[in-house]
Scaffold this motif. Structure first.
Motif, PDB file in Angstrom:
ATOM      1  N   ASP A  53      45.014  46.213  49.762  1.00 51.21           N
ATOM      2  CA  ASP A  53      44.699  45.678  51.075  1.00 51.21           C
ATOM      3  C   ASP A  53      43.129  46.095  51.488  1.00 51.21           C
ATOM      4  O   ASP A  53      42.325  45.075  51.989  1.00 51.21           O
ATOM      5  CB  ASP A  53      45.797  46.033  52.013  1.00 51.21           C
ATOM      6  CG  ASP A  53      46.020  44.833  53.024  1.00 51.21           C
ATOM      7  OD1 ASP A  53      46.055  43.890  52.574  1.00 51.21           O
ATOM      8  OD2 ASP A  53      46.110  45.420  54.071  1.00 51.21           O
ATOM      9  N   ALA A  54      43.107  47.320  51.151  1.00 57.09           N
ATOM     10  CA  ALA A  54      41.794  47.968  51.512  1.00 57.09           C
ATOM     11  C   ALA A  54      40.695  47.481  50.628  1.00 57.09           C
ATOM     12  O   ALA A  54      39.490  47.102  51.044  1.00 57.09           O
ATOM     13  CB  ALA A  54      41.767  49.477  51.518  1.00 57.09           C
ATOM     14  N   LEU A  55      40.958  47.415  49.243  1.00 52.30           N
ATOM     15  CA  LEU A  55      40.050  46.875  48.423  1.00 52.30           C
ATOM     16  C   LEU A  55      39.285  45.372  48.833  1.00 52.30           C
ATOM     17  O   LEU A  55      38.282  45.159  48.740  1.00 52.30           O
ATOM     18  CB  LEU A  55      40.674  46.807  47.094  1.00 52.30           C
ATOM     19  CG  LEU A  55      39.677  46.256  45.879  1.00 52.30           C
ATOM     20  CD1 LEU A  55      38.554  47.483  45.652  1.00 52.30           C
ATOM     21  CD2 LEU A  55      40.498  45.891  44.672  1.00 52.30           C
ATOM     22  N   VAL A  56      40.392  44.653  48.937  1.00 51.63           N
ATOM     23  CA  VAL A  56      40.117  43.129  49.233  1.00 51.63           C
ATOM     24  C   VAL A  56      39.051  43.008  50.618  1.00 51.63           C
ATOM     25  O   VAL A  56      38.176  42.422  50.760  1.00 51.63           O
ATOM     26  CB  VAL A  56      41.379  42.220  49.482  1.00 51.63           C
ATOM     27  CG1 VAL A  56      41.064  41.063  50.097  1.00 51.63           C
ATOM     28  CG2 VAL A  56      41.985  42.344  48.133  1.00 51.63           C
ATOM     29  N   ALA A  57      39.688  43.909  51.743  1.00 47.43           N
ATOM     30  CA  ALA A  57      39.008  43.721  53.048  1.00 47.43           C
ATOM     31  C   ALA A  57      37.728  44.327  52.972  1.00 47.43           C
ATOM     32  O   ALA A  57      36.604  43.660  53.477  1.00 47.43           O
ATOM     33  CB  ALA A  57      39.784  44.533  53.901  1.00 47.43           C
ATOM     34  N   PHE A  58      37.555  45.375  52.058  1.00 49.14           N
ATOM     35  CA  PHE A  58      36.046  45.844  51.886  1.00 49.14           C
ATOM     36  C   PHE A  58      35.069  45.096  51.246  1.00 49.14           C
ATOM     37  O   PHE A  58      34.034  44.564  51.629  1.00 49.14           O
ATOM     38  CB  PHE A  58      36.311  46.971  51.157  1.00 49.14           C
ATOM     39  CG  PHE A  58      35.188  48.051  50.991  1.00 49.14           C
ATOM     40  CD1 PHE A  58      34.192  48.716  51.714  1.00 49.14           C
ATOM     41  CD2 PHE A  58      34.125  47.869  49.538  1.00 49.14           C
ATOM     42  CE1 PHE A  58      33.057  49.184  51.796  1.00 49.14           C
ATOM     43  CE2 PHE A  58      33.263  48.522  49.158  1.00 49.14           C
ATOM     44  CZ  PHE A  58      32.513  49.443  50.519  1.00 49.14           C
ATOM     45  N   ALA A  59      35.707  44.546  50.116  1.00 53.65           N
ATOM     46  CA  ALA A  59      34.911  43.436  49.268  1.00 53.65           C
ATOM     47  C   ALA A  59      34.460  42.399  50.136  1.00 53.65           C
ATOM     48  O   ALA A  59      33.341  41.566  50.090  1.00 53.65           O
ATOM     49  CB  ALA A  59      35.678  42.931  48.216  1.00 53.65           C
ATOM     50  N   ARG A  95      27.474  56.423  53.293  1.00 52.84           N
ATOM     51  CA  ARG A  95      28.648  56.038  53.862  1.00 52.84           C
ATOM     52  C   ARG A  95      29.441  54.725  53.108  1.00 52.84           C
ATOM     53  O   ARG A  95      30.616  54.770  52.924  1.00 52.84           O
ATOM     54  CB  ARG A  95      28.367  54.996  55.268  1.00 52.84           C
ATOM     55  CG  ARG A  95      28.077  56.307  56.527  1.00 52.84           C
ATOM     56  CD  ARG A  95      27.595  55.436  57.490  1.00 52.84           C
ATOM     57  NE  ARG A  95      28.504  54.558  58.173  1.00 52.84           N
ATOM     58  CZ  ARG A  95      28.334  53.557  59.091  1.00 52.84           C
ATOM     59  NH1 ARG A  95      26.911  53.485  59.296  1.00 52.84           N
ATOM     60  NH2 ARG A  95      28.920  52.729  59.487  1.00 52.84           N
ATOM     61  N   HIS A  96      28.491  54.004  52.479  1.00 51.41           N
ATOM     62  CA  HIS A  96      29.091  52.994  51.522  1.00 51.41           C
ATOM     63  C   HIS A  96      29.922  53.812  50.475  1.00 51.41           C
ATOM     64  O   HIS A  96      31.148  53.482  50.030  1.00 51.41           O
ATOM     65  CB  HIS A  96      28.017  52.131  50.950  1.00 51.41           C
ATOM     66  CG  HIS A  96      27.544  51.054  51.734  1.00 51.41           C
ATOM     67  ND1 HIS A  96      27.899  49.746  51.899  1.00 51.41           N
ATOM     68  CD2 HIS A  96      26.458  51.504  52.812  1.00 51.41           C
ATOM     69  CE1 HIS A  96      27.216  49.174  52.700  1.00 51.41           C
ATOM     70  NE2 HIS A  96      26.355  49.968  53.413  1.00 51.41           N
ATOM     71  N   ALA A  97      29.156  54.914  49.732  1.00 45.19           N
ATOM     72  CA  ALA A  97      29.850  55.267  48.640  1.00 45.19           C
ATOM     73  C   ALA A  97      30.983  56.065  49.110  1.00 45.19           C
ATOM     74  O   ALA A  97      32.353  55.979  48.552  1.00 45.19           O
ATOM     75  CB  ALA A  97      28.847  56.454  48.052  1.00 45.19           C
ATOM     76  N   GLU A  98      31.048  56.752  50.345  1.00 44.83           N
ATOM     77  CA  GLU A  98      32.272  57.365  50.995  1.00 44.83           C
ATOM     78  C   GLU A  98      33.378  56.506  51.165  1.00 44.83           C
ATOM     79  O   GLU A  98      34.545  56.765  50.868  1.00 44.83           O
ATOM     80  CB  GLU A  98      31.949  58.349  52.205  1.00 44.83           C
ATOM     81  CG  GLU A  98      31.209  59.355  51.936  1.00 44.83           C
ATOM     82  CD  GLU A  98      30.749  60.063  53.200  1.00 44.83           C
ATOM     83  OE1 GLU A  98      30.818  59.476  54.330  1.00 44.83           O
ATOM     84  OE2 GLU A  98      29.825  60.904  53.021  1.00 44.83           O
ATOM     85  N   MET A  99      33.055  55.229  51.757  1.00 46.98           N
ATOM     86  CA  MET A  99      34.119  54.247  51.943  1.00 46.98           C
ATOM     87  C   MET A  99      34.583  53.908  50.535  1.00 46.98           C
ATOM     88  O   MET A  99      36.058  53.634  50.442  1.00 46.98           O
ATOM     89  CB  MET A  99      33.662  53.022  52.576  1.00 46.98           C
ATOM     90  CG  MET A  99      33.276  53.485  54.148  1.00 46.98           C
ATOM     91  SD  MET A  99      32.834  51.891  55.097  1.00 46.98           S
ATOM     92  CE  MET A  99      31.004  51.773  54.742  1.00 46.98           C
ATOM     93  N   THR A 100      33.921  53.656  49.497  1.00 49.15           N
ATOM     94  CA  THR A 100      34.627  53.122  48.300  1.00 49.15           C
ATOM     95  C   THR A 100      35.544  54.101  47.746  1.00 49.15           C
ATOM     96  O   THR A 100      36.441  54.065  47.151  1.00 49.15           O
ATOM     97  CB  THR A 100      33.326  53.034  47.383  1.00 49.15           C
ATOM     98  OG1 THR A 100      32.412  52.128  47.798  1.00 49.15           O
ATOM     99  CG2 THR A 100      33.798  52.164  45.966  1.00 49.15           C
ATOM    100  N   ARG A 101      35.047  55.548  47.970  1.00 44.20           N
ATOM    101  CA  ARG A 101      36.124  56.722  47.330  1.00 44.20           C
ATOM    102  C   ARG A 101      37.172  56.527  48.275  1.00 44.20           C
ATOM    103  O   ARG A 101      38.139  56.987  47.459  1.00 44.20           O
ATOM    104  CB  ARG A 101      35.230  58.013  47.569  1.00 44.20           C
ATOM    105  CG  ARG A 101      34.004  58.295  46.431  1.00 44.20           C
ATOM    106  CD  ARG A 101      33.869  59.878  46.431  1.00 44.20           C
ATOM    107  NE  ARG A 101      33.786  60.194  45.021  1.00 44.20           N
ATOM    108  CZ  ARG A 101      32.503  59.620  44.163  1.00 44.20           C
ATOM    109  NH1 ARG A 101      31.712  59.342  44.836  1.00 44.20           N
ATOM    110  NH2 ARG A 101      32.364  60.194  42.855  1.00 44.20           N
ATOM    111  N   ALA A 102      37.101  56.461  49.481  1.00 45.40           N
ATOM    112  CA  ALA A 102      38.333  56.259  50.408  1.00 45.40           C
ATOM    113  C   ALA A 102      39.340  55.250  49.893  1.00 45.40           C
ATOM    114  O   ALA A 102      40.537  55.591  49.601  1.00 45.40           O
ATOM    115  CB  ALA A 102      37.840  55.942  51.843  1.00 45.40           C
ATOM    116  N   ILE A 103      38.704  54.045  49.447  1.00 54.43           N
ATOM    117  CA  ILE A 103      39.444  52.901  48.800  1.00 54.43           C
ATOM    118  C   ILE A 103      40.432  53.732  47.414  1.00 54.43           C
ATOM    119  O   ILE A 103      41.572  53.280  47.416  1.00 54.43           O
ATOM    120  CB  ILE A 103      38.638  51.862  48.516  1.00 54.43           C
ATOM    121  CG1 ILE A 103      38.180  51.199  49.791  1.00 54.43           C
ATOM    122  CG2 ILE A 103      39.547  50.930  47.637  1.00 54.43           C
ATOM    123  CD1 ILE A 103      37.084  50.046  49.451  1.00 54.43           C
TER     124      ILE A 103
END
Lengths: 189, 189
Positions: A80-86, A119-127
């Motif tokens: 869900d997070a992956l799709v929303a982010f992308a 921030r982008h990198a951190e969010m990706t790591r969060a996913i």
DNA sequence: GGCACTAGTCTAGAGCCCCTAGGTAAAGAA
DNA sequence: TTCTTTACCTAGGGGCTCTAGACTAGTGCC
């Protein structure tokens, strides 16, 4: 000679709007000055040079994208997070093509540090937390996701997928399925 | 007023070399003319405009990349082919950064048709034969591979991976492992 | 060799862009 | 009001793109 009330912020925002309208490569100091009914030389009171203007638009775009992504991510996890982010990323590029192009500008190390790139990198790591990858696999996965998202969006925008009838939305959706599957079954080193 | 023996081909090749040396964005008609010891106006006998020069360099780069990829692919199949193809692509970008940048130029539909882009797509499909994907999965996989390769190379070149200590070579290698694994276990629609 | 023709290069110049130096008017401070 | 600072202006140099028209090097024909 009434004052135009220029500030770096107003100039940057106007440049970003202009980029979306006429393309980032057509944003010039001269054209921006025209838009404010002012001589080009006047802008150099607010900007060191044309490159600074471009960099500022890039920084604005990176920050806006990070904001959108953060909103999209709120309260989601896993696929869900992956799709929303992308989707946040791709939608931004669609709605703001000029800004998106600006965000691809090569920034020097220091400027990049000050940008929203972290921030982008951190969010990706969060996913990726939902996929339980250990280092260095996590770093590799972050890089893979960034590469694929960025590559997809820029090829799509460049018309690289036009020659095949399949819609790019369909492929996008399946690409996210595939990445999710890949992250769940990351190959052992 | 000895003749310089200019031709579109010589100009294009010189422009490509120049792009690798000083960056594609710094290739101008004026600078190219200087390199030939000739006035800029003279080049307009051979070129319609500066954009034509850029497009020709882009076409040259696309063709060269396709040639390199074809060589790399010869006699290989499966993961071997995937890795060889991807490396040919990445190596070209490393050795010819200016040409690679040129290849990202937005081409209009007609020009794109006449370019080597179709050969790239055909080679990618040839690689996928080893993975036995049916349509539309095959098209989706072609797009995914293109996206990931292009995205990776351009982010790497832009310095997007600098903030993490892990080497980009290591990630690249693992990325290819991951893509191979993904293609072997493509998720059902 | 002389002539006509074409191809390839040149000069001149207009328009746009980037940027600097120095002048001046508007806005705010004393 | 006067003084200072801020914000914009004019003028101009240098680079790039591109056009028009002049000129010359080479080619073919007599």
């Amino acid at each position: 000679m009434a004052r135009a009330g220029l500030t770096v912020e107003r100039l940057t925002l106007a440049a970003a709007e202009m980029a979306d309208e006429v393309g980032f490569e057509n944003v010039t100091v001269t054209a921006l000055a025209r838009r404010f009914g002012v001589k080009d030389a006047s802008l150099y009171f607010h900007l060191r040079n044309a490159q600074e203007l471009r960099v500022r638009v890039a920084m604005l775009a990176l920050a806006e994208m990070a904001d959108r992504a953060a909103d999209a991510l709120a309260g989601r996890a896993g696929k869900d997070a992956l799709v929303a982010f992308a989707n946040a990323y791709r939608d931004y590029a669609t709605r703001h093509p000029g800004r998106y192009a600006a965000a691809q500008l090569q920034l020097d190390r220091e400027t990049a540090e000050a940008s929203a790139a972290r921030r982008h990198a951190e969010m990706t790591r969060a996913i990726l937390r939902g996929y339980r990858l250990a280092e260095p696999d996590q770093t590799d996965a972050v890089r893979l996701l960034h590469s694929t998202f960025h590559g997809y969006v820029s090829l799509e925008r460049a018309g690289g997928f036009r020659h095949t009838p399949r819609t790019t939305d369909a492929t996008w959706s399946r690409t996210l399925d595939a990445l999710d599957a890949l992250l769940r079954n990351w190959p052992p080193g």
